[in-house]
Enzyme design. Structure first.
Site, PDB file in Angstrom:
ATOM      1  N   ASP A 264     -38.871 -20.503   5.009  1.00 30.27           N
ATOM      2  CA  ASP A 264     -38.684 -21.575   4.024  1.00 30.27           C
ATOM      3  C   ASP A 264     -39.316 -22.815   4.636  1.00 30.27           C
ATOM      4  O   ASP A 264     -38.809 -23.355   5.613  1.00 30.27           O
ATOM      5  CB  ASP A 264     -37.177 -21.767   3.801  1.00 30.27           C
ATOM      6  CG  ASP A 264     -36.876 -22.964   2.911  1.00 30.27           C
ATOM      7  OD1 ASP A 264     -37.823 -23.693   2.542  1.00 30.27           O
ATOM      8  OD2 ASP A 264     -35.694 -23.170   2.593  1.00 30.27           O
TER       9      ASP A 264
ATOM     10  N   ASP B  17     -36.785 -19.942  -2.216  1.00 28.16           N
ATOM     11  CA  ASP B  17     -37.531 -21.008  -1.541  1.00 28.16           C
ATOM     12  C   ASP B  17     -38.292 -20.504  -0.316  1.00 28.16           C
ATOM     13  O   ASP B  17     -38.753 -21.306   0.499  1.00 28.16           O
ATOM     14  CB  ASP B  17     -36.600 -22.169  -1.157  1.00 28.16           C
ATOM     15  CG  ASP B  17     -35.416 -21.714  -0.320  1.00 28.16           C
ATOM     16  OD1 ASP B  17     -35.331 -20.516   0.018  1.00 28.16           O
ATOM     17  OD2 ASP B  17     -34.557 -22.561  -0.006  1.00 28.16           O
TER      18      ASP B  17
ATOM     19  N   TYR C 225     -26.266 -25.712  11.323  1.00 34.14           N
ATOM     20  CA  TYR C 225     -26.808 -25.185  10.076  1.00 34.14           C
ATOM     21  C   TYR C 225     -28.221 -25.691   9.831  1.00 34.14           C
ATOM     22  O   TYR C 225     -28.465 -26.882   9.836  1.00 34.14           O
ATOM     23  CB  TYR C 225     -25.934 -25.594   8.881  1.00 34.14           C
ATOM     24  CG  TYR C 225     -26.452 -24.976   7.621  1.00 34.14           C
ATOM     25  CD1 TYR C 225     -26.279 -23.623   7.388  1.00 34.14           C
ATOM     26  CD2 TYR C 225     -27.154 -25.720   6.689  1.00 34.14           C
ATOM     27  CE1 TYR C 225     -26.781 -23.028   6.261  1.00 34.14           C
ATOM     28  CE2 TYR C 225     -27.658 -25.137   5.551  1.00 34.14           C
ATOM     29  CZ  TYR C 225     -27.467 -23.798   5.340  1.00 34.14           C
ATOM     30  OH  TYR C 225     -27.972 -23.209   4.215  1.00 34.14           O
TER      31      TYR C 225
ATOM     32  N   LYS D  77     -30.095 -20.835   5.385  1.00 36.47           N
ATOM     33  CA  LYS D  77     -29.695 -19.434   5.519  1.00 36.47           C
ATOM     34  C   LYS D  77     -30.911 -18.646   5.984  1.00 36.47           C
ATOM     35  O   LYS D  77     -32.036 -18.925   5.597  1.00 36.47           O
ATOM     36  CB  LYS D  77     -29.263 -18.933   4.144  1.00 36.47           C
ATOM     37  CG  LYS D  77     -27.829 -18.475   3.955  1.00 36.47           C
ATOM     38  CD  LYS D  77     -27.119 -17.907   5.087  1.00 36.47           C
ATOM     39  CE  LYS D  77     -25.764 -17.357   4.860  1.00 36.47           C
ATOM     40  NZ  LYS D  77     -24.927 -17.419   6.042  1.00 36.47           N
TER      41      LYS D  77
HETATM   42  C1  F6R Z   1     -28.238 -22.030   0.829  1.00 34.59           C
HETATM   43  C2  F6R Z   1     -29.111 -23.097   0.328  1.00 34.59           C
HETATM   44  C3  F6R Z   1     -28.557 -24.090  -0.618  1.00 34.59           C
HETATM   45  C4  F6R Z   1     -28.222 -25.385   0.117  1.00 34.59           C
HETATM   46  C5  F6R Z   1     -27.599 -26.416  -0.846  1.00 34.59           C
HETATM   47  C6  F6R Z   1     -27.340 -27.773  -0.163  1.00 34.59           C
HETATM   48  O1  F6R Z   1     -28.911 -21.194   1.696  1.00 34.59           O
HETATM   49  O2  F6R Z   1     -30.254 -23.214   0.700  1.00 34.59           O
HETATM   50  O3  F6R Z   1     -27.459 -23.583  -1.313  1.00 34.59           O
HETATM   51  O4  F6R Z   1     -27.347 -25.117   1.171  1.00 34.59           O
HETATM   52  O5  F6R Z   1     -28.470 -26.653  -1.926  1.00 34.59           O
HETATM   53  O6  F6R Z   1     -28.515 -28.175   0.412  1.00 34.59           O
HETATM   54  P1  F6R Z   1     -28.695 -29.586   1.161  1.00 34.59           P
HETATM   55  O7  F6R Z   1     -27.637 -29.687   2.215  1.00 34.59           O
HETATM   56  O8  F6R Z   1     -30.086 -29.491   1.685  1.00 34.59           O
HETATM   57  O9  F6R Z   1     -28.531 -30.652   0.106  1.00 34.59           O
HETATM   58 MG    MG Z   2     -34.504 -24.165   1.449  1.00 33.19          MG
HETATM   59 MG    MG Z   3     -34.271 -19.363   1.268  1.00 29.37          MG
END
Ligand code: F6R
Ligand code: MG
Ligand code: MG
Length: 372
Positions: free
Chosen positions: A12, A53, A230, A233
């Protein structure tokens, strides 16, 4: 006969919009890089795709697994994609490129990679699965069904070439150890481990008496463990060879007809059904999901990749999609409660330490609490 290596790698490097898909310009840049690498002879062939993504590259070459130049090429391609992402202000530009500088091998740096070196058979059908909003352990259940379950794979019972079974390699991603399990003899031992997919991950599968040539290889990276915090994923990728003494294409696809629950989805902190879908539909939306899986079918022809054929887009998976949506409805009713939400040890986002610190004085031995 020259040996061919299949390198399937994904990262990603910027989402469009949010974490939902990949911008076409980023894909074009990756295609340009792959085209150049074919022209200069590094690669025999290469295809660019996406799931959610994540950009995925399916590359063929004659340099073997863990090749510094091929890994370097993948890294540079993702860097070039990250540059496009930065220019377009895409979301989370460079998200999976964890290391500041490339050190010779992309394993453990961020991108998920599945590689296998093979002697190409006269006809070599393969499937590359890519998933978004989940983790490498998501392949445990389908790999178990494909290579160990006679109710899924008829060939285990009725094809003399498969009747002996397969050997599965499992990684412990915490201890960084590995073990082999010969199946069906050691099925129950295998299941003791792979039933915990957050820790024990099937990494490769071999024919019973041949541990030289894998018949399947999966990515095993867990980004959260690499970065210690984090960082997204660690969406996985998987390559499976099919037919002629290996599971038939339809046996390889069959586990995805019943969506199983995987860890991931919103903020990498929820359980969700792994929904099989067409590549064009691999664009997580509801609650950033549900988690998606695509299946890209290729025939190898002297290392060239004919395809992909969009296998899980087929109408025979329509009911699985419907069921996944029903499961999604059900799980979403749980909101922040387990098992909709993952247990604390598995959550990628948590406010627990902060809240615990702020409320530290609020917790007393039970007998000390005066009821107000
Ligand atoms: C899970 C993922 C999304 C983000 C969520 C919050 O793998 O990519 O669910 O965790 O959209 O994202 P941020 O913290 O970047 O706003
Ligand atoms: Mg992403
Ligand atoms: Mg992804």
């Amino acid at each position: 006969m020259t040996r061919i290596t299949i390198t399937a790698v994904k990262a990603d490097v910027g989402g469009f919009v949010g974490h939902s898909s990949v911008h076409p310009e980023l894909l074009r840049e990756a295609e340009r890089c792959v085209g150049e690498a074919i022209t200069r002879g590094l690669l025999v062939d290469g295809k660019v795709g996406s799931c959610g993504d994540d950009v995925n590259l399916v590359l063929t070459h004659e340099h073997g697994v863990d090749d510094k130049e091929v890994h370097g090429f993948a890294w540079d391609t993702f860097l070039a994609g990250a540059e496009v992402a930065k220019r377009l202000h895409l979301y989370g530009a460079g998200q999976d490129l964890l290391a500041d500088a490339f050190s010779g091998n992309v394993r453990g740096l961020g991108p998920g990679i599945a590689e296998l070196e093979i002697e190409e058979r006269p006809s070599e059908p393969i499937v590359v699965f890519a998933a978004d909003k989940t983790e490498p352990g998501a392949w445990n259940l389908p790999l178990y069904k494909i290579f160990c379950d006679p109710f899924n794979t008829a060939g285990l019972v009725i094809d003399p070439k498969m009747h002996d079974g397969f050997t599965l390699e499992v990684f412990d991603v915490i201890e960084e150890t590995r073990a082999l399990f010969a199946c069906p003899e050691e099925l129950y031992d295998l299941l003791v481990y792979i039933g915990t997919p957050s820790r024990y991950v099937i990494s490769r599968v071999f024919r019973k008496h041949d541990q030289e040539e894998p018949v399947a290889a999966a990515s095993t990276t867990r980004l959260a463990l690499i970065a210690g915090r984090y960082v997204g994923k660690d969406d996985p990728i998987l390559v499976v060879r099919c037919q002629s003494g290996l599971p038939a294409l339809g046996e390889v696809l069959e586990p995805f007809a019943y969506p199983h629950l995987v860890a991931g989805w919103m903020r990498g902190a929820h359980h969700g059904p792994l929904m099989p879908c067409a590549v064009a539909d691999a664009t997580p939306a509801r609650f950033d999901g549900p988690p998606r899986v695509v299946g890209m079918g290729f025939q190898l022809a002297d290392g060239k990749l004919l395809g992909p054929r969009d296998l899980l887009g087929d109408v025979s998976f329509d009911r699985a999609r419907q069921l996944a949506l029903e499961l999604a409805d059900h799980l979403r009713q749980l909101g922040p409660f387990e098992p909709g939400r993952l247990p604390p040890s598995e959550m990628e986002y948590t406010t627990m330490p902060e809240v615990n610190e702020r409320l530290a004085d609020r917790w007393h031995a039970r007998e000390e609490v005066a009821v107000r």
